[in-house]
Design a protein around this motif. Structure first.
Motif, PDB file in Angstrom:
ATOM      1  N   VAL A 176       0.833  -1.197   0.000  1.00  0.00           N
ATOM      2  CA  VAL A 176       0.000   0.000   0.000  1.00  0.00           C
ATOM      3  C   VAL A 176       0.869   1.248   0.000  1.00  0.00           C
ATOM      4  CG1 VAL A 176      -1.675   1.328   1.345  1.00  0.00           C
ATOM      5  CG2 VAL A 176      -1.964  -1.143   1.085  1.00  0.00           C
ATOM      6  N   ARG A 177       1.982   1.212   0.746  1.00  0.00           N
ATOM      7  CA  ARG A 177       2.866   2.385   0.792  1.00  0.00           C
ATOM      8  C   ARG A 177       3.460   2.672  -0.592  1.00  0.00           C
ATOM      9  NH1 ARG A 177       4.358   4.725   5.520  1.00  0.00           N
ATOM     10  NH2 ARG A 177       3.553   3.740   7.423  1.00  0.00           N
ATOM     11  N   ASP A 178       3.848   1.610  -1.323  1.00  0.00           N
ATOM     12  CA  ASP A 178       4.369   1.820  -2.674  1.00  0.00           C
ATOM     13  C   ASP A 178       3.286   2.384  -3.591  1.00  0.00           C
ATOM     14  OD1 ASP A 178       6.825   0.899  -1.910  1.00  0.00           O
ATOM     15  OD2 ASP A 178       6.541  -1.120  -2.706  1.00  0.00           O
ATOM     16  N   PHE A 179       2.061   1.889  -3.435  1.00  0.00           N
ATOM     17  CA  PHE A 179       0.959   2.399  -4.251  1.00  0.00           C
ATOM     18  C   PHE A 179       0.742   3.877  -3.957  1.00  0.00           C
ATOM     19  CE2 PHE A 179      -3.354   3.365  -5.429  1.00  0.00           C
ATOM     20  CZ  PHE A 179      -3.576   2.624  -6.585  1.00  0.00           C
ATOM     21  N   CYS A 180       0.780   4.259  -2.688  1.00  0.00           N
ATOM     22  CA  CYS A 180       0.579   5.660  -2.328  1.00  0.00           C
ATOM     23  C   CYS A 180       1.710   6.542  -2.852  1.00  0.00           C
ATOM     24  CB  CYS A 180       0.460   5.789  -0.806  1.00  0.00           C
ATOM     25  SG  CYS A 180      -1.089   5.123  -0.137  1.00  0.00           S
ATOM     26  N   ALA A 181       2.928   5.982  -2.893  1.00  0.00           N
ATOM     27  CA  ALA A 181       4.039   6.749  -3.464  1.00  0.00           C
ATOM     28  C   ALA A 181       3.802   7.024  -4.941  1.00  0.00           C
ATOM     29  CB  ALA A 181       5.348   5.988  -3.256  1.00  0.00           C
ATOM     30  N   LEU A 182       3.303   6.018  -5.660  1.00  0.00           N
ATOM     31  CA  LEU A 182       2.976   6.222  -7.067  1.00  0.00           C
ATOM     32  C   LEU A 182       1.820   7.199  -7.232  1.00  0.00           C
ATOM     33  CD1 LEU A 182       3.230   2.596  -8.517  1.00  0.00           C
ATOM     34  CD2 LEU A 182       4.651   4.540  -9.151  1.00  0.00           C
ATOM     35  N   LEU A 183       0.833   7.107  -6.357  1.00  0.00           N
ATOM     36  CA  LEU A 183      -0.319   8.000  -6.434  1.00  0.00           C
ATOM     37  C   LEU A 183       0.118   9.453  -6.232  1.00  0.00           C
ATOM     38  CD1 LEU A 183      -3.355   8.249  -6.730  1.00  0.00           C
ATOM     39  CD2 LEU A 183      -3.604   7.772  -4.292  1.00  0.00           C
ATOM     40  N   THR A 184       1.061   9.667  -5.324  1.00  0.00           N
ATOM     41  CA  THR A 184       1.593  11.012  -5.125  1.00  0.00           C
ATOM     42  C   THR A 184       2.342  11.485  -6.362  1.00  0.00           C
ATOM     43  OG1 THR A 184       1.817  10.628  -2.735  1.00  0.00           O
ATOM     44  CG2 THR A 184       3.091  12.438  -3.688  1.00  0.00           C
ATOM     45  N   LYS A 185       3.154  10.600  -6.930  1.00  0.00           N
ATOM     46  CA  LYS A 185       3.934  10.947  -8.119  1.00  0.00           C
ATOM     47  C   LYS A 185       3.039  11.251  -9.317  1.00  0.00           C
ATOM     48  CE  LYS A 185       7.657   9.150 -11.048  1.00  0.00           C
ATOM     49  NZ  LYS A 185       8.538   7.973 -11.319  1.00  0.00           N
ATOM     50  N   SER A 186       1.886  10.596  -9.393  1.00  0.00           N
ATOM     51  CA  SER A 186       0.977  10.799 -10.528  1.00  0.00           C
ATOM     52  C   SER A 186       0.311  12.166 -10.503  1.00  0.00           C
ATOM     53  CB  SER A 186      -0.110   9.721 -10.522  1.00  0.00           C
ATOM     54  OG  SER A 186      -1.040   9.942  -9.459  1.00  0.00           O
ATOM     55  N   LYS A 187       0.252  12.802  -9.331  1.00  0.00           N
ATOM     56  CA  LYS A 187      -0.390  14.104  -9.135  1.00  0.00           C
ATOM     57  C   LYS A 187      -1.908  14.048  -9.301  1.00  0.00           C
ATOM     58  CE  LYS A 187       3.722  16.692 -10.524  1.00  0.00           C
ATOM     59  NZ  LYS A 187       4.283  17.745 -11.393  1.00  0.00           N
ATOM     60  N   LEU A 188      -2.477  12.839  -9.259  1.00  0.00           N
ATOM     61  CA  LEU A 188      -3.931  12.743  -9.256  1.00  0.00           C
ATOM     62  C   LEU A 188      -4.503  13.287  -7.951  1.00  0.00           C
ATOM     63  CD1 LEU A 188      -4.332   9.177 -10.829  1.00  0.00           C
ATOM     64  CD2 LEU A 188      -4.938  11.360 -11.897  1.00  0.00           C
ATOM     65  N   LEU A 189      -3.756  13.157  -6.888  1.00  0.00           N
ATOM     66  CA  LEU A 189      -4.104  13.731  -5.594  1.00  0.00           C
ATOM     67  C   LEU A 189      -2.892  14.490  -5.067  1.00  0.00           C
ATOM     68  CD1 LEU A 189      -5.890  10.710  -3.832  1.00  0.00           C
ATOM     69  CD2 LEU A 189      -6.958  12.561  -5.119  1.00  0.00           C
ATOM     70  N   THR A 190      -3.132  15.442  -4.184  1.00  0.00           N
ATOM     71  CA  THR A 190      -2.022  16.158  -3.556  1.00  0.00           C
ATOM     72  C   THR A 190      -1.369  15.250  -2.515  1.00  0.00           C
ATOM     73  OG1 THR A 190      -3.376  17.080  -1.770  1.00  0.00           O
ATOM     74  CG2 THR A 190      -3.295  18.318  -3.852  1.00  0.00           C
ATOM     75  N   PRO A 191      -0.133  15.521  -2.135  1.00  0.00           N
ATOM     76  CA  PRO A 191       0.513  14.698  -1.097  1.00  0.00           C
ATOM     77  C   PRO A 191      -0.301  14.620   0.195  1.00  0.00           C
ATOM     78  CG  PRO A 191       2.138  16.076  -2.199  1.00  0.00           C
ATOM     79  CD  PRO A 191       0.800  16.502  -2.718  1.00  0.00           C
ATOM     80  N   ASP A 192      -0.917  15.735   0.604  1.00  0.00           N
ATOM     81  CA  ASP A 192      -1.729  15.715   1.822  1.00  0.00           C
ATOM     82  C   ASP A 192      -2.947  14.804   1.659  1.00  0.00           C
ATOM     83  OD1 ASP A 192       0.009  17.438   3.044  1.00  0.00           O
ATOM     84  OD2 ASP A 192      -1.196  19.239   2.653  1.00  0.00           O
ATOM     85  N   GLU A 193      -3.575  14.835   0.482  1.00  0.00           N
ATOM     86  CA  GLU A 193      -4.739  13.969   0.242  1.00  0.00           C
ATOM     87  C   GLU A 193      -4.333  12.497   0.244  1.00  0.00           C
ATOM     88  OE1 GLU A 193      -7.539  16.891  -2.552  1.00  0.00           O
ATOM     89  OE2 GLU A 193      -5.933  15.701  -3.463  1.00  0.00           O
ATOM     90  N   VAL A 194      -3.215  12.176  -0.370  1.00  0.00           N
ATOM     91  CA  VAL A 194      -2.737  10.795  -0.368  1.00  0.00           C
ATOM     92  C   VAL A 194      -2.442  10.337   1.055  1.00  0.00           C
ATOM     93  CG1 VAL A 194      -0.901   9.255  -1.146  1.00  0.00           C
ATOM     94  CG2 VAL A 194      -1.800  10.985  -2.702  1.00  0.00           C
ATOM     95  N   ASP A 195      -1.798  11.201   1.850  1.00  0.00           N
ATOM     96  CA  ASP A 195      -1.459  10.838   3.231  1.00  0.00           C
ATOM     97  C   ASP A 195      -2.723  10.599   4.050  1.00  0.00           C
ATOM     98  OD1 ASP A 195       0.652  10.549   5.293  1.00  0.00           O
ATOM     99  OD2 ASP A 195      -0.385  12.268   6.209  1.00  0.00           O
ATOM    100  N   ALA A 196      -3.761  11.421   3.818  1.00  0.00           N
ATOM    101  CA  ALA A 196      -5.009  11.245   4.559  1.00  0.00           C
ATOM    102  C   ALA A 196      -5.693   9.937   4.180  1.00  0.00           C
ATOM    103  CB  ALA A 196      -5.941  12.429   4.289  1.00  0.00           C
ATOM    104  N   VAL A 197      -5.683   9.580   2.904  1.00  0.00           N
ATOM    105  CA  VAL A 197      -6.284   8.326   2.446  1.00  0.00           C
ATOM    106  C   VAL A 197      -5.557   7.133   3.064  1.00  0.00           C
ATOM    107  CG1 VAL A 197      -6.594   6.856   0.422  1.00  0.00           C
ATOM    108  CG2 VAL A 197      -7.220   9.261   0.302  1.00  0.00           C
ATOM    109  N   ARG A 198      -4.216   7.196   3.051  1.00  0.00           N
ATOM    110  CA  ARG A 198      -3.442   6.070   3.591  1.00  0.00           C
ATOM    111  C   ARG A 198      -3.676   5.913   5.087  1.00  0.00           C
ATOM    112  NH1 ARG A 198       1.296   5.724   6.087  1.00  0.00           N
ATOM    113  NH2 ARG A 198       1.771   7.934   5.699  1.00  0.00           N
ATOM    114  N   ARG A 199      -3.748   7.030   5.838  1.00  0.00           N
ATOM    115  CA  ARG A 199      -3.947   6.959   7.288  1.00  0.00           C
ATOM    116  C   ARG A 199      -5.311   6.355   7.629  1.00  0.00           C
ATOM    117  NH1 ARG A 199      -0.215   9.575  10.383  1.00  0.00           N
ATOM    118  NH2 ARG A 199       1.265  10.922   9.268  1.00  0.00           N
TER     119      ARG A 199
END
Length: 511
Positions: free
Chosen positions: A8-31
């Motif tokens: 999941v952490r690797d997926f979230c890293a890719l999601l952040t890199k894709s810019k589909l969501l902001t880093p804060d949004e990705v962090d909130a989803v993962r938490r």
């Protein structure tokens, strides 16, 4: 090369890199996921399922690409790619959302395809045509662009179904409902005629009704708007002024070739599509009207040549007995063999059909976000449109227009991208297998695409039944060949029969 994501952490890293969501949004989803699923970092499928889909933060298509290790290509300039709608010879068609909120169908010609001069010329020609159209009954193109060698057209996104799909389900329509749809198609053809354009492939699969009927309600099109699709196959009448090189690159037909669909093709279009005018489209639309009210095409033949021959020589079959009086006479004018005997304009045909139309909602206006429209007007439109020559009379060729570079402004909007976007990712599991798609609906995956236009070689200036000297020689040679083959077969059969005949008393003894 992309590799599957295992955590999941690797997926979230890719999601952040894709810019589909902001880093804060990705962090909130993962938490949130970790709070509800402790020690579940390896459950990538569960995490993806929880954040994708209708109520998720990303689409299934985006999630599928991220799961394969892809983090780029989700943006083309100001458009975010949401999902793939279809694939075509020109490239892919995608549902996308602009930063200002407008949802569009984005048709993209990849850089690899743009290296084909003929494909690029046809794509640019289609874009040039579509950007000049603005009518409720014709699919609209909003913007044309070139991003890092990838050419794209942002088009109106339609949620609906084609008349082909309606006929598959309902078989036929009541006359008032069918006439209402055909009159909307005539309004759209009238706009094309004003823009010096002939469609040349009017058929049920190129006519879409939007929105589709509700799942729980009457199955009717009385509240729907009809849109003409696949205008890119049409011929701009002033395109003949292009130079020799441009004509070679953009010409879709050759002398004597047929472009269109045999079920709905006019006799003159079957002989040479380049000579057809708006009256040819009216013949095709008459064939559509017959199909809508009778439940079958005008002529049905297994052979394309036989079908074209019937369109050229046979009178159309009568309408069903329950058709209202007078409709047959109107349809006969639509389907007259000689273009001069048909309705001469869409407006004239629409007036003749008006007494047979049902009520229902008026055509809906194209829904464009005002902020997006303002941006189009100020940022992405050309300074001027290509001036059109005087409208030619039906059956006549237009006067040559100005050649490029002789004072005529380009009709294709010039739009310089701010930065190059990454290459568009291929669809999951199918990177480069492309088929022909112009536009697809927002409904669940559509059925198999209709057959492509049929190309048939026919004589240029003589009847389908005429035989010249060359034809007679070929027929004679074929007949002689058949007779020779039959004689050879008969002789061989007699020889075998003689070898197998029983011995008589006069035969010499063996040994």
């Amino acid at each position: 090369m992309a590799t599957p994501v295992l955590s999941v952490r690797d997926f979230c890293a890719l999601l952040t890199k894709s810019k589909l969501l902001t880093p804060d949004e990705v962090d909130a989803v993962r938490r949130r996921w970790e709070a509800d699923h402790p020690d579940a970092d390896g459950d990538v499928d569960g995490f993806v399922k929880s954040i994708s889909g209708r109520k998720g933060v990303i689409t299934h298509w985006q999630a599928a690409l991220l799961s394969r290790g892809r983090a780029d290509g989700f943006f083309v300039e100001g458009y975010k790619i949401l999902e793939q709608l279809g694939k075509g010879q020109m490239g892919g068609v995608y549902k996308a959302a602009h930063a200002l909120g407008q949802v569009v169908a984005l048709k993209i010609l990849p850089a690899s395809r743009a290296r084909d001069a003929r494909l690029l010329a046809r794509f640019q020609r289609e874009a040039r045509l579509l950007t000049q159209l603005d009518h409720p009954n014709v699919v609209r193109a909003y913007q044309v662009g070139d991003s890092g060698g990838r050419h794209f057209i942002a088009m109106e996104f339609l949620d609906g179904e084609t008349l082909d799909e309606v006929l598959d389900r309902r078989k036929k329509l009541p006359v008032p409902e069918a006439v209402r749809l055909v009159r909307q198609a005539l309004d759209g053809l009238g706009h094309l005629h004003e823009r010096r354009t002939v469609h040349r492939d009017i058929k049920p699969s190129n006519l879409m009704v939007t929105p589709p009927p509700p799942k729980h309600g009457p199955d009717t099109t009385l509240d729907a708007t009809l849109k003409i699709l696949d205008v890119g196959l049409g011929r701009e009448l002033f395109a003949e002024a292009l130079g020799p090189d441009d004509q070679t690159a953009t010409q879709l037909t050759v002398e004597g070739a047929v472009v269109g669909t045999p079920d709905y093709m006019s006799p003159e279009q079957a002989k040479d599509a380049r000579t057809s005018d708006i009256r040819s489209d009216l013949y095709s639309l008459g064939c559509v009207l017959f199909h809508l009210v009778s439940g079958r095409p005008v002529f049905t033949e297994s052979s394309v040549t036989a079908q074209l021959l019937r369109h050229a020589t046979d009178a159309p079959p009568p309408l069903p007995p329950d058709a209202p009086p007078g409709l047959q006479a109107v349809l006969d004018r639509f389907l007259a063999k000689n273009p001069d005997d048909r309705f001469q304009t869409p407006e004239e045909a629409s007036k003749a059909l008006k007494p047979f139309q049902a009520g229902g909602a008026a055509p809906a206006k194209s829904g464009v976000n005002p902020a997006y429209q303002k941006w189009l007007d100020t940022e992405s439109r050309a300074d001027g449109d290509l001036p059109a020559p005087p409208l030619p009379k039906p059956g006549t060729r237009p006067a040559p227009a100005l050649k490029p570079g002789t004072g005529t402004a380009s009709a294709v909007p010039s739009w310089q991208p701010a930065a190059r976007a990454p290459a568009l990712p291929p669809p999951p599991g199918d990177d480069d297998d492309l088929v022909d798609v112009e536009l697809v609906t927002a409904a669940p995956p559509p059925p198999a695409l209709p057959p492509p236009p049929v190309y048939v070689k026919l004589p240029d200036d003589r009847s389908l039944l005429d035989l010249n000297r060359r034809d007679m020689l070929m027929l004679t040679a074929g007949g002689v060949g058949v007779v020779a083959a039959l004689a050879a077969g008969y002789g061989l059969a007699k020889l075998v029969q003689g070898l197998r005949a029983p011995k008589t008393d006069t035969d010499p003894p063996e040994g």
